[in-house]
Design a protein around this motif. Sequence first.
Motif, mmCIF file in Angstrom:
data_model
loop_
_atom_site.group_PDB
_atom_site.id
_atom_site.type_symbol
_atom_site.label_atom_id
_atom_site.label_comp_id
_atom_site.label_asym_id
_atom_site.label_seq_id
_atom_site.Cartn_x
_atom_site.Cartn_y
_atom_site.Cartn_z
ATOM 1 N N LEU A 130 0.788 -1.288 -0.067
ATOM 2 C CA LEU A 130 0.551 0.192 -0.458
ATOM 3 C C LEU A 130 0.963 1.212 -0.099
ATOM 4 O O LEU A 130 1.725 1.371 0.901
ATOM 5 N N ALA B 254 0.032 5.670 0.128
ATOM 6 C CA ALA B 254 -1.187 5.953 -0.379
ATOM 7 C C ALA B 254 -0.115 7.692 0.442
ATOM 8 O O ALA B 254 0.927 7.859 1.114
ATOM 9 N N GLN B 255 -1.374 8.730 0.092
ATOM 10 C CA GLN B 255 -1.180 10.060 0.377
ATOM 11 C C GLN B 255 -1.700 10.510 1.366
ATOM 12 O O GLN B 255 -1.205 11.666 2.743
ATOM 13 N N SER B 256 -3.009 10.168 1.255
ATOM 14 C CA SER B 256 -4.282 10.609 2.668
ATOM 15 C C SER B 256 -3.814 10.237 3.982
ATOM 16 O O SER B 256 -3.778 9.068 3.701
ATOM 17 N N VAL C 159 -7.855 8.115 4.229
ATOM 18 C CA VAL C 159 -7.850 7.237 3.179
ATOM 19 C C VAL C 159 -6.944 5.654 3.767
ATOM 20 O O VAL C 159 -7.982 4.558 4.228
ATOM 21 N N ALA C 160 -5.492 6.348 4.186
ATOM 22 C CA ALA C 160 -4.783 4.698 4.390
ATOM 23 C C ALA C 160 -5.086 3.792 6.218
ATOM 24 O O ALA C 160 -5.385 2.760 5.638
ATOM 25 N N VAL D 198 3.046 5.350 3.920
ATOM 26 C CA VAL D 198 1.571 6.470 3.824
ATOM 27 C C VAL D 198 2.948 7.993 3.842
ATOM 28 O O VAL D 198 3.479 8.465 4.554
ATOM 29 N N ALA E 220 -3.548 4.422 -3.429
ATOM 30 C CA ALA E 220 -4.017 5.683 -3.137
ATOM 31 C C ALA E 220 -3.858 7.130 -3.001
ATOM 32 O O ALA E 220 -3.222 7.445 -1.830
ATOM 33 N N ILE E 221 -3.686 8.082 -4.374
ATOM 34 C CA ILE E 221 -3.497 9.469 -4.118
ATOM 35 C C ILE E 221 -4.834 10.338 -4.351
ATOM 36 O O ILE E 221 -6.031 9.807 -5.000
ATOM 37 N N LYS F 223 -8.394 7.113 -6.338
ATOM 38 C CA LYS F 223 -8.203 7.857 -6.443
ATOM 39 C C LYS F 223 -9.331 8.433 -7.104
ATOM 40 O O LYS F 223 -10.730 8.728 -7.730
#
Length: 858
Positions: A135, A137-139, A142-143, A162, A190-191, A217
Amino acid sequence: MTLALLRRALEPMTVTAIAGSPETDVLVAQIRSEPYRGALTVLSDGDVPAALPPSDLLIAPAAAAEQVLAAAAGQDCAGLLVPDGTAADAGRLRRAARAAGVRLLGPSSLGLAAPRLGLNATAVPVHLAAGSLALVAQSNSVAAGILAWAGRRGIGFAGAVVLGEGADVDIADCLDHFGADPSTRTILLAIDDVTDAARFLSSARAAARLKPVLVLKPPHYEPPWPALTHSALIVTGDAAHDAAFHRAGLLRVSDLDELFAAAETLGRARAADAGRLAIVSNGEGLAALAAARLRQAGGMDRQLREPAIVRTAQDYREAVARLLGESDVDAVLALNAPLAPDDAADCARALAEARAASPGPKPVLAVWVGGGEEMAGIFAAAGIPSFVTEQDAIVGFQHLTRHARLLKELMATPSVLDEGDQPDIAAAAVLVERAIAQGRAWLEPDEVAQLLALFRIPALGLVIAGNAAEAATAARAQFAAGRTVALKIVSPDVAHKSDVGGVELDLANEEAVREAAGRMTERLRQQRPEARLTGFMVQPMAHRAKARELIAGFSVDPRFGPVIVFGRGGTAAELIADTHVALPPLDLASAESLIARTRVSRILAAYRDVPAADRRAIAAVLVALGNIASALPQIRAMDLNPILADANGVVTVDARVVLEPDPARRRRPAIRPYPGSWSSQLVLGERRFFIRPMKPEDELLIGAMLARVTAEDLRLRFFAPLKSFSHAFLARLTQLDYAREMAFIAIEEGSGDAAGAVRLHADPGHVEAEYAILLRSDLKGIGLGRALMELIIDWAKAEELQRVHSQVLAENGPMLALCRDLGFEITLDPDDVSVKRVALDLSAAGGKRRPKRRSRRG
């Protein structure tokens, strides 16, 4: 900084945490709550020594991060995780991290996890099992949702990271890491946004060719740039991201359920062509539900075959084995309802045995209604994706289909376009720059016609008239030839002529032209009194009764640069919403892929008494648009609408070009265009060669060249005997991104045959690169190999790489002699005495060289 540092930071065996903020204290507590197999050291914020001990991962609050980085400099520390702070801290922490030679994760990062090491350094209080999903992820929110969702379902991870504000480590870095990680089978992204588009696409392309990459996204509709064309209205930020994901080979999903359904399927199964699904069930009702779901999803290439109804475990074994062996079946979905007297677990084991006994790679999917942990374990051990409902299974099957077709599309060998009639880019640049120098935001219609002609895009002829009388006179020749004309206003202030009644069609005589000009002038005065009317455009009517009306064009996205548009044309093109987008540059294969994704592509085929449209001609227009977008960043947007396409080819009826006078807003394509300036002529005695960068179309040339290389020379090149070369093998040699991968091909003049090739593959950090070279066996010893090596070294210097290296068999004397003569350092390979390592330090070999067209004589 190299990927090795990032690997240590994401798989840390030593962690040093600096207390001092609630966020760091939470991470320390999480690490201690799991059976971490590494060493954890915790220091108070007042106890940071002047020099930290070597650590794979440091954890520190933003307030102490600069002090920690100063103490980490030169101490063999790999990475720093900053769980708090804001975007305002990103700049100073990035500078401090680079000065210290440490990779920075954050600030404001939820953390990272390495479940194989028992490490959960995230703020999510859940046990994360080890598995094959990665995984990125940016958020943070969400992560956290994904990790909690997966933890409750026992879904395992190879790793999770993350990014937070992403001051240093970004999506591209993580794609490079997990793409190379053998424990990762599927990557989940997850971006929210892509910042460095070129790096992202290069890394995503490399990873997606090794394993499935899924993207979650959320749609984000931002205010568009001023939309003066249909293309600009179509190319939203979300559409541009879609184009980027598709070009790189990523699958986009819409929610968490779909994300994990896709991960479950693609993490356990692959398919060469998953278009035809056979259903096996112990109940007709359950089979009918699955078949209905499949029909609703549009997941059938052909008529759905009748489901096989079974009763016993042996029935399952025999039916599945038979279906897997049939040529018109690409995948099997097995369903089971808990019906007495058969035991569901026995049926599950029978399914697993049938799958294991199948010699081919065809996937099997399973839905055991009401099945528990025992059935899930049986399927997991057998590598069979399992689902709770038939709907989930059909969604998973669709992802198999999409992924298989996407890979097939990305590996397609394009047809060869005629290279003898190249566009005059210099003349086009002069045309555009002249208009910008005059302060204009648009090209005039006659200038647009010149631009289309320079790039070989067919278009209707036109005449610009200053007034109604001149327009009538200009139409006279068309009337004499028995044709009618279209009359259109010319105004620099009107983007869409039809919006103000500025188009009249099928005018049959001069009087009709004059009257139409008068009506249009009056309508413009009433509706847009401020608009200037500079004249009228006269065109012959394009009477092509069986032509399809299309739109093509491009518009510039702030992140990804120009984005190509294609679909159903007309004045309501963006409202009809039958358009798709793609990133340039395009070749014929990627252009055909763009065409095929639209609904209008169905009526390009023959139907009833309408012959098929010339799809190659349509694709050639899209390729030309990609060339314009790549070569002329001074153009902000361009519309060809409508284009009429039929069996006789295509013709552009109307076109408009919007200019970008502000150099700061101009964008180059996110994908490097073909570096044609690196082409050269080479003369070696009586032989002449044309050397140029390799193209995907060169697959056949390379295949024919390999057939003229002796078995011994192939062994010296590939370190093993090779007898055949698959399409996938040749595609990997010829399909390049011209960023981390580059290759040159030497073509013998006269015969047009490939004589040799050299390639370079840079590491993700773009610090060093590995070369490989191969010549036709009958052309060794004439100096071609040296010329190709010097050329690839020139390219490496132009790319500011620091080192070029390779491995050479110790028995390959000629190659070692050439390397020695070119200044390579030659050393023994400590792992294999039959191999020597060769390396050239480019910082010592000379400065950067500019790419230029060369003519060389040997």
